[in-house]
Design a protein around this motif. Structure first.
Motif, PDB file in Angstrom:
ATOM      1  N   GLY A 105       0.806  -1.226   0.000  1.00  0.00           N
ATOM      2  CA  GLY A 105       0.000   0.000   0.000  1.00  0.00           C
ATOM      3  C   GLY A 105       0.837   1.272   0.000  1.00  0.00           C
ATOM      4  N   ASP A 106       0.205   2.389  -0.383  1.00  0.00           N
ATOM      5  CA  ASP A 106       0.895   3.685  -0.342  1.00  0.00           C
ATOM      6  C   ASP A 106      -0.089   4.760   0.121  1.00  0.00           C
ATOM      7  OD1 ASP A 106      -0.694   4.460  -2.519  1.00  0.00           O
ATOM      8  OD2 ASP A 106       0.864   4.041  -3.987  1.00  0.00           O
ATOM      9  N   ASN A 107       0.323   6.004   0.010  1.00  0.00           N
ATOM     10  CA  ASN A 107      -0.528   7.065   0.553  1.00  0.00           C
ATOM     11  C   ASN A 107      -1.783   7.365  -0.261  1.00  0.00           C
ATOM     12  OD1 ASN A 107       0.802   7.439   2.946  1.00  0.00           O
ATOM     13  ND2 ASN A 107       2.288   8.874   2.073  1.00  0.00           N
ATOM     14  N   SER A 108      -1.937   6.683  -1.397  1.00  0.00           N
ATOM     15  CA  SER A 108      -3.202   6.798  -2.125  1.00  0.00           C
ATOM     16  C   SER A 108      -4.122   5.621  -1.837  1.00  0.00           C
ATOM     17  CB  SER A 108      -2.962   6.876  -3.636  1.00  0.00           C
ATOM     18  OG  SER A 108      -2.115   7.949  -3.934  1.00  0.00           O
ATOM     19  N   GLY A 109      -3.647   4.676  -1.036  1.00  0.00           N
ATOM     20  CA  GLY A 109      -4.509   3.561  -0.652  1.00  0.00           C
ATOM     21  C   GLY A 109      -3.874   2.203  -0.886  1.00  0.00           C
ATOM     22  N   LEU A 110      -4.738   1.268  -1.237  1.00  0.00           N
ATOM     23  CA  LEU A 110      -4.345  -0.118  -1.430  1.00  0.00           C
ATOM     24  C   LEU A 110      -3.634  -0.274  -2.781  1.00  0.00           C
ATOM     25  CD1 LEU A 110      -4.937  -2.998  -0.202  1.00  0.00           C
ATOM     26  CD2 LEU A 110      -7.094  -2.945  -1.445  1.00  0.00           C
ATOM     27  N   SER A 147     -16.956  12.062 -11.782  1.00  0.00           N
ATOM     28  CA  SER A 147     -15.950  12.659 -12.665  1.00  0.00           C
ATOM     29  C   SER A 147     -14.792  11.682 -12.855  1.00  0.00           C
ATOM     30  CB  SER A 147     -15.413  13.946 -12.040  1.00  0.00           C
ATOM     31  OG  SER A 147     -14.561  13.612 -10.955  1.00  0.00           O
ATOM     32  N   PRO A 148     -14.085  11.774 -13.999  1.00  0.00           N
ATOM     33  CA  PRO A 148     -12.913  10.905 -14.200  1.00  0.00           C
ATOM     34  C   PRO A 148     -11.923  11.017 -13.037  1.00  0.00           C
ATOM     35  CG  PRO A 148     -13.480  11.966 -16.251  1.00  0.00           C
ATOM     36  CD  PRO A 148     -14.381  12.575 -15.218  1.00  0.00           C
ATOM     37  N   GLY A 149     -11.695  12.224 -12.559  1.00  0.00           N
ATOM     38  CA  GLY A 149     -10.729  12.399 -11.460  1.00  0.00           C
ATOM     39  C   GLY A 149     -11.140  11.601 -10.232  1.00  0.00           C
ATOM     40  N   PHE A 150     -12.427  11.596  -9.934  1.00  0.00           N
ATOM     41  CA  PHE A 150     -12.921  10.851  -8.791  1.00  0.00           C
ATOM     42  C   PHE A 150     -12.747   9.345  -9.027  1.00  0.00           C
ATOM     43  CE2 PHE A 150     -16.074   8.776  -6.131  1.00  0.00           C
ATOM     44  CZ  PHE A 150     -15.846   9.403  -4.920  1.00  0.00           C
ATOM     45  N   LYS A 151     -13.019   8.950 -10.260  1.00  0.00           N
ATOM     46  CA  LYS A 151     -12.856   7.522 -10.592  1.00  0.00           C
ATOM     47  C   LYS A 151     -11.394   7.092 -10.475  1.00  0.00           C
ATOM     48  CE  LYS A 151     -16.800   7.365 -13.779  1.00  0.00           C
ATOM     49  NZ  LYS A 151     -17.223   7.179 -15.195  1.00  0.00           N
ATOM     50  N   PHE A 152     -10.475   7.970 -10.893  1.00  0.00           N
ATOM     51  CA  PHE A 152      -9.048   7.649 -10.770  1.00  0.00           C
ATOM     52  C   PHE A 152      -8.700   7.434  -9.292  1.00  0.00           C
ATOM     53  CE2 PHE A 152      -7.867  10.467 -14.708  1.00  0.00           C
ATOM     54  CZ  PHE A 152      -8.578   9.614 -15.518  1.00  0.00           C
ATOM     55  N   ALA A 153      -9.154   8.377  -8.456  1.00  0.00           N
ATOM     56  CA  ALA A 153      -8.835   8.299  -7.025  1.00  0.00           C
ATOM     57  C   ALA A 153      -9.414   7.028  -6.411  1.00  0.00           C
ATOM     58  CB  ALA A 153      -9.361   9.533  -6.309  1.00  0.00           C
ATOM     59  N   GLU A 154     -10.600   6.680  -6.875  1.00  0.00           N
ATOM     60  CA  GLU A 154     -11.248   5.472  -6.349  1.00  0.00           C
ATOM     61  C   GLU A 154     -10.489   4.218  -6.768  1.00  0.00           C
ATOM     62  OE1 GLU A 154     -15.942   5.525  -5.350  1.00  0.00           O
ATOM     63  OE2 GLU A 154     -15.407   4.961  -7.398  1.00  0.00           O
ATOM     64  N   GLN A 155     -10.075   4.188  -8.033  1.00  0.00           N
ATOM     65  CA  GLN A 155      -9.287   3.040  -8.514  1.00  0.00           C
ATOM     66  C   GLN A 155      -8.004   2.921  -7.687  1.00  0.00           C
ATOM     67  OE1 GLN A 155      -6.468   4.084 -11.119  1.00  0.00           O
ATOM     68  NE2 GLN A 155      -5.499   2.103 -10.722  1.00  0.00           N
ATOM     69  N   GLU A 156      -7.399   4.062  -7.378  1.00  0.00           N
ATOM     70  CA  GLU A 156      -6.161   4.034  -6.590  1.00  0.00           C
ATOM     71  C   GLU A 156      -6.440   3.577  -5.170  1.00  0.00           C
ATOM     72  OE1 GLU A 156      -4.026   7.714  -7.059  1.00  0.00           O
ATOM     73  OE2 GLU A 156      -3.514   7.200  -9.134  1.00  0.00           O
ATOM     74  N   MET A 157      -7.478   4.116  -4.553  1.00  0.00           N
ATOM     75  CA  MET A 157      -7.802   3.739  -3.178  1.00  0.00           C
ATOM     76  C   MET A 157      -8.069   2.246  -3.066  1.00  0.00           C
ATOM     77  SD  MET A 157      -8.119   4.955  -0.182  1.00  0.00           S
ATOM     78  CE  MET A 157      -8.447   6.705  -0.317  1.00  0.00           C
ATOM     79  N   ARG A 158      -8.763   1.691  -4.055  1.00  0.00           N
ATOM     80  CA  ARG A 158      -9.127   0.278  -4.011  1.00  0.00           C
ATOM     81  C   ARG A 158      -8.030  -0.645  -4.524  1.00  0.00           C
ATOM     82  NH1 ARG A 158     -14.767  -0.998  -4.069  1.00  0.00           N
ATOM     83  NH2 ARG A 158     -15.929   0.734  -3.167  1.00  0.00           N
ATOM     84  N   GLY A 159      -6.948  -0.038  -5.022  1.00  0.00           N
ATOM     85  CA  GLY A 159      -5.779  -0.825  -5.381  1.00  0.00           C
ATOM     86  C   GLY A 159      -5.900  -1.625  -6.660  1.00  0.00           C
ATOM     87  N   ILE A 160      -6.821  -1.229  -7.540  1.00  0.00           N
ATOM     88  CA  ILE A 160      -6.965  -1.952  -8.816  1.00  0.00           C
ATOM     89  C   ILE A 160      -5.679  -1.755  -9.628  1.00  0.00           C
ATOM     90  CG2 ILE A 160      -8.303  -2.078 -10.963  1.00  0.00           C
ATOM     91  CD1 ILE A 160     -10.737  -1.084  -9.251  1.00  0.00           C
ATOM     92  N   PRO A 161      -5.041  -2.848 -10.040  1.00  0.00           N
ATOM     93  CA  PRO A 161      -3.695  -2.770 -10.623  1.00  0.00           C
ATOM     94  C   PRO A 161      -3.517  -1.784 -11.784  1.00  0.00           C
ATOM     95  CG  PRO A 161      -4.176  -5.031 -10.063  1.00  0.00           C
ATOM     96  CD  PRO A 161      -5.440  -4.265  -9.817  1.00  0.00           C
ATOM     97  N   VAL A 162      -4.428  -1.793 -12.754  1.00  0.00           N
ATOM     98  CA  VAL A 162      -4.300  -0.778 -13.814  1.00  0.00           C
ATOM     99  C   VAL A 162      -5.649  -0.144 -14.121  1.00  0.00           C
ATOM    100  CG1 VAL A 162      -2.341  -1.924 -14.953  1.00  0.00           C
ATOM    101  CG2 VAL A 162      -4.663  -2.347 -15.780  1.00  0.00           C
TER     102      VAL A 162
END
Lengths: 479, 479
Positions: A278-283, A332-347
């Protein structure tokens, strides 16, 4: 409503407060929720799907070695728990007791299994008669209960999920072989699937399992420099067999005691994934264990053809065996990016009108945030390559982190200073005495993690007492 | 040592004593063992592998309808269990109570979950805020405990394995739709996979689940003419939501209660498989659920080439996706045949030197004992066809058995006589009153199995009281 910033701000940075960062990640990545039952948690879909993948992969590997699954009761009568002296001493203080069934008090109280050695022994004593009945190589997937005082999601909870293998063999050699085989299986699983490098070794007598002759362990190092026991495999010799009377007639028709092993891995490995990667953006999930490996995020999704294109790409990836989803919500795309990062989805795969025009998509790796332009002509192949590379890189990065946080000490002052100032493993020589182990625990709250199979001769003297050293040991503070 | 005769003689015939036959089969087919924990059993590898297949197939079907898996605690605080009045009345008399954790008494006692509605409600009350959070379609695979007085392996044990789905929806219509969808899923699964035909219908108020607005059920008929409730799906309306305060804000920003469902299927289905398909030689497993679908039994296996040939055939069948094993032990062929029959393996494949010379094998169906000569050139294809036919035949045979044991009665004397003399379902009209249901129970120990979706108008009058009939009901004695 919610926005990108809010979501990201919601987690504490790991440098500031690692424990709080961990708690934030398990909550914000939607892995668990707390419950009205103190010390027990809800494992939510995103968390449970990781466990299902762990189960599936471990179970497949077990069965390849001849393991058969069974299910034994969740209750242990008090008299059964007490049959093996060391075992009951180890577990009795932390079990939950059932005293009433329906409206009646029970004649004998039952504990909720903290582990099932005693039940398997009781079963084997009836089920094993002849050498033809051996070996028994059984496993069960279940939940167990240990009444811990302080708890943390995945790492230490009053109820947790695990598998426990219990085997019975004709000879001591065969039991030892199975013990090591399963330890190696766990180590390979951790490295190949979870991208978590491990140290294989033996526990000291102080740290071994209650009732075991020998406990082997794999130890991993978390991002904060604390160790995590990640899987154990125990050789019981014939101790339990003697306590429970598990005997077989050998080929010469003589009665012999069986030799037993047990081995387990738990939901705590989800905690390990979080704390290693994990990192500071999440999983950050290793691709091989991630329930969703890729998320397609359409850009300017109201423009003509964008959603249709996303659906087409999803179908291509799915057909290639990639676990993929498309986020078509109105966030918004930005929110979706942050969510993908928080949930740790690989790409994540970004694709909008301009990308479509250029016949390409932008693939962004969760671990490095590297943006890779990929032609739509061979998207699935490229994404698979990126996932494979990411899996490999994550293991290497974790290994490099561990190497950078593994120290040596040949005198006690350096040893104590290292433990206190440099979180990580400390390798040091040991005389084999319980007293030295206790002293280290008392002085700097570190424990022996293991006596590694790969020994090095750092010096001839025990780092604590200076007497002749017997073994090199990995020491550290641990979860 | 043991021999064919001994093995076969070991089971009581079903005509002589069906209950003893059942007990003999579960033991001799190696499905379970009894334990030191009264009312709890060990599910052995042959039994657990059936459950794994049930899980795998159900889980796949669930996920296709959008179900997500989760895991909730096994303990329920007493205060939580008591929040819904009908529910606690239904379950409190049969739960196991944990009163001590470690060495300390608990402040509030905890019951071991008999079912998890209350825990899911507690979780949903926190987890659901907005209409965006709906629907929740969660399921968990776990064990539950009900402190039964009399127990029987698989059919009624103090601990059993199951799945329990718990959903929350914005509207009553959506909840009703999900309730019926899952009932249909269970029915399809029973018929397509377990080859067990079922009657779909609604439970009467007397027989519905504690706290439900409506309970739907699938009912099957065992070989002895007794009914078995095989899966239930409950619509709770907003009763639990009101008791637990589970509200969401709708699109107009108004607070609304959710509508909930739950549905479950258990290890008792293994008992159903035994009692629907078994015979006096033991278990008969439908091919689609059988852990081993075909066993190759080499004849004169010491003769040159016989074992090599068996291995080649096994590889061919395996490559074709058939779950196959070869019995190469030194037992006699006759003993191996009896063992295959006892364990219910759908087909055995006999192949010895003469068969090899003729380029053929003998395939013997477990259900009909039909011997089919099959060319080795397309063995896998032929075996697959035989398995498919057997699966179909088993369903049809079970359906014919049920039809032959389904009776009608339009007057009470005939009704009572039929229940007492002809084991099976009795279809009869009912006024809708609890009193008539109670009278039937008292007079002939039969219960209302369900109000079937497919109604027939047998008469205008209730079979008991003669008042105007509202519905046709399936009645019967049940497990």
């Amino acid at each position: 409503m919610a926005n990108n910033k809010k979501l990201v701000e919601a987690i504490t940075s790991m440098e500031e407060d690692f424990a709080q960062w961990y708690t934030d990640v398990v909550k914000k990545a939607d892995l668990i929720d707390y419950t009205s039952v103190k010390g027990c948690m809800v494992i939510k879909p995103a968390g449970y799907a990781i466990w299902e993948n762990i189960q599936h992969e471990l179970d497949r590997r077990f069965k390849e070695t001849g393991v058969e699954n069974v299910y034994l009761p969740m209750f242990i009568p008090e008299s059964l728990l007490q049959k093996e002296k060391d075992h009951v001493e180890g577990f009795a203080p932390e079990v939950a007791w059932v005293t009433h069934g329906g409206l009646e008090p029970l004649q004998e109280r039952l504990c909720v299994r903290p582990t099932s050695e005693t039940l398997f022994c009781d079963f084997y004593a009836k089920d094993i008669q002849s050498h033809r009945d051996l070996p028994k190589v059984y496993n069960q997937w279940c939940s167990v209960v240990r009444w811990e005082k302080t708890t943390r999601p995945f790492l230490r909870s009053r109820e947790f999920l695990w598998q426990e293998g219990h085997t019975a063999h004709a000879t001591a050699e065969e039991a030892e072989e199975r013990t090591i085989q399963m330890l190696n299986l766990y180590a390979d699983f951790c490295e190949e699937v979870l991208a978590i490098p491990v140290i294989k070794g033996k526990k000291t007598d102080k740290e071994k399992f209650a009732g075991a002759e020998a406990t082997y362990t794999i130890e991993s190092l978390m991002h904060d420099g604390k160790a995590l026991q990640s899987g154990t495999s125990h050789n019981f010799g014939d101790g339990f067999a003697k306590a429970f009377g598990i005997q077989y007639t050998d080929k010469e028709n003589k009665l012999q005691y069986v030799h037993q092993t047990s081995w387990g891995m738990t939901t705590r490995m989800i905690g390990a994934i979080i704390m290693v990667h994990g990192d500071n953006s999440g999983l950050v999930l290793p691709p091989r264990i991630a329930p969703v490996q890729a998320v397609i995020i359409p850009i300017q999704q109201r423009k003509e053809g964008v959603l249709e294109n996303a659906e087409k790409l999803q179908a291509q990836l799915k057909a290639a065996g990639i676990r993929v989803k498309t986020d078509m919500t109105d966030k918004s795309p930005g929110f979706k990016f942050a969510e993908q990062e928080m949930r740790g989805i690989p790409v994540r795969i970004e694709c909008g009108p301009k990308d479509m025009e250029a016949n390409q998509a932008v693939v962004v790796r969760r671990d490095t945030r590297e943006k890779i332009m990929v032609s739509l002509d061979n998207l699935a192949e490229s994404v698979q390559q990126i996932l494979d590379t990411m899996q490999k890189d994550m293991l290497e990065r974790a290994r490099a982190h561990r190497e950078a946080h593994t120290y040596e000490a040949t005198d006690y002052e350096t040893f104590k200073k290292t433990v206190e100032e440099k979180p990580g493993f400390v390798k040091a020589m040991w005389c084999g005495c319980r007293e030295c182990e206790d002293k280290i625990k008392e002085d700097v709250q570190a424990t022996s993690r293991c006596i590694p199979f790969e020994q090095e001769n750092l010096s001839d003297k025990c780092v604590v007492c200076g007497k002749p050293a017997k073994k090199m040991v990995y020491w550290g503070r641990a979860y």
